[in-house]
Design an enzyme around this catalytic site. Structure first.
Site, PDB file in Angstrom:
ATOM      1  N   ASP A 118      29.910  44.499  13.898  1.00  0.00           N
ATOM      2  CA  ASP A 118      30.546  44.060  12.657  1.00  0.00           C
ATOM      3  C   ASP A 118      29.937  44.847  11.501  1.00  0.00           C
ATOM      4  O   ASP A 118      28.721  44.852  11.322  1.00  0.00           O
ATOM      5  CB  ASP A 118      30.300  42.563  12.455  1.00  0.00           C
ATOM      6  CG  ASP A 118      31.161  41.961  11.351  1.00  0.00           C
ATOM      7  OD1 ASP A 118      31.405  42.660  10.343  1.00  0.00           O
ATOM      8  OD2 ASP A 118      31.582  40.803  11.488  1.00  0.00           O
ATOM      9  N   THR A 191      34.777  51.193  24.843  1.00  0.00           N
ATOM     10  CA  THR A 191      34.924  49.762  24.649  1.00  0.00           C
ATOM     11  C   THR A 191      36.395  49.465  24.358  1.00  0.00           C
ATOM     12  O   THR A 191      37.201  50.369  24.131  1.00  0.00           O
ATOM     13  CB  THR A 191      34.075  49.261  23.462  1.00  0.00           C
ATOM     14  OG1 THR A 191      34.719  49.644  22.236  1.00  0.00           O
ATOM     15  CG2 THR A 191      32.665  49.818  23.498  1.00  0.00           C
ATOM     16  N   GLU A 194      37.154  50.734  20.956  1.00  0.00           N
ATOM     17  CA  GLU A 194      37.203  52.194  20.954  1.00  0.00           C
ATOM     18  C   GLU A 194      38.572  52.692  21.412  1.00  0.00           C
ATOM     19  O   GLU A 194      39.141  53.626  20.837  1.00  0.00           O
ATOM     20  CB  GLU A 194      36.099  52.733  21.860  1.00  0.00           C
ATOM     21  CG  GLU A 194      35.912  54.231  21.805  1.00  0.00           C
ATOM     22  CD  GLU A 194      34.677  54.671  22.569  1.00  0.00           C
ATOM     23  OE1 GLU A 194      34.497  55.890  22.723  1.00  0.00           O
ATOM     24  OE2 GLU A 194      33.880  53.800  22.996  1.00  0.00           O
TER      25      GLU A 194
END
Length: 213
Positions: A118, A191, A194
């Site tokens: 974050d 990820t 990503e």
């Protein structure tokens, strides 16, 4: 990519103590015994839905991986990936990263991964960023001398801040990429975030940094 609250998530996680240790603090200093070998231990702080950590465990069977995710509703998605992959070298902890020192002995962790954390863009929230000095202090307590952090993000502001934070801390910048997918870096495991952002053509920023004594 918000995940809806799953009231049943904790019960599901509790069904798999071999993957999700109930009281991780009990294993402090004994994680190699939990895995049943002396392989290096890499942790991902804020693993999200687990695609990266599970993919890394499949790709590197000689490394033990531990994914850390506070949200049980998110962690349960990662659990299903780990079960499907059927790899013995990955565990999952639903803890706050701030208690890492209660879960691992100094030097017990060989590498820390931070992926798409974050960004907390407002200045007043700086202390919540996982690359803020407080967290760098924390990672250092569980890593060996000259331990490394590998960091990926799509957020340029967070990346620039993190490079500054690492530098201010006196860390060595070993690798920096301003567009990972156009670089010569090999073995990248994406990820979920990503995949989403790179599909839109956004550059992925990555760096490897090392603590210096």
């Amino acid at each position: 990519m918000r995940t809806r609250n799953k009231p049943w998530a904790k019960d599901r996680l509790d069904e798999f103590p071999s993957i999700v240790p109930a009281i991780p603090q009990e294993h402090k200093g004994k994680w190699n015994a939990v895995f049943g070998n002396d392989n290096p231990i890499h942790i991902e702080v804020g693993m999200g839905k687990g695609q990266f950590i599970t993919g890394m465990a499949v790709q590197n069977p000689d490394v033990n991986y531990i994914g850390i995710e506070l949200s049980e509703s998110v962690a349960v998605v990662a659990l299903d990936k780990m079960i499907e992959a059927d790899v013995p070298n990955v565990k999952l902890l639903t803890i706050n990263a701030e208690i890492l020192a209660d879960v691992f002995e100094p030097g017990e962790v060989d590498r820390v991964y931070l992926n798409f954390s974050d960004p907390w863009p407002k200045t007043r929230h700086e202390k919540r960023r996982l690359t803020f000095k407080k967290f760098l202090d924390l990672y250092k307590t569980v890593l060996p001398e000259n331990g490394e952090i590998h960091f990926k993000t799509d957020n340029r502001g967070l990346f620039e801040y993190s490079l500054w934070s690492f530098s201010q801390y006196g860390m060595l910048l070993k690798y920096v990429s301003l567009d990972l997918h156009k670089s010569d870096f090999e073995g990248n495991i994406m990820t979920e975030y990503e995949e989403k952002f790179s599909a839109k053509g956004q550059p992925i920023y990555r760096c490897e940094v090392q603590y210096q004594e």
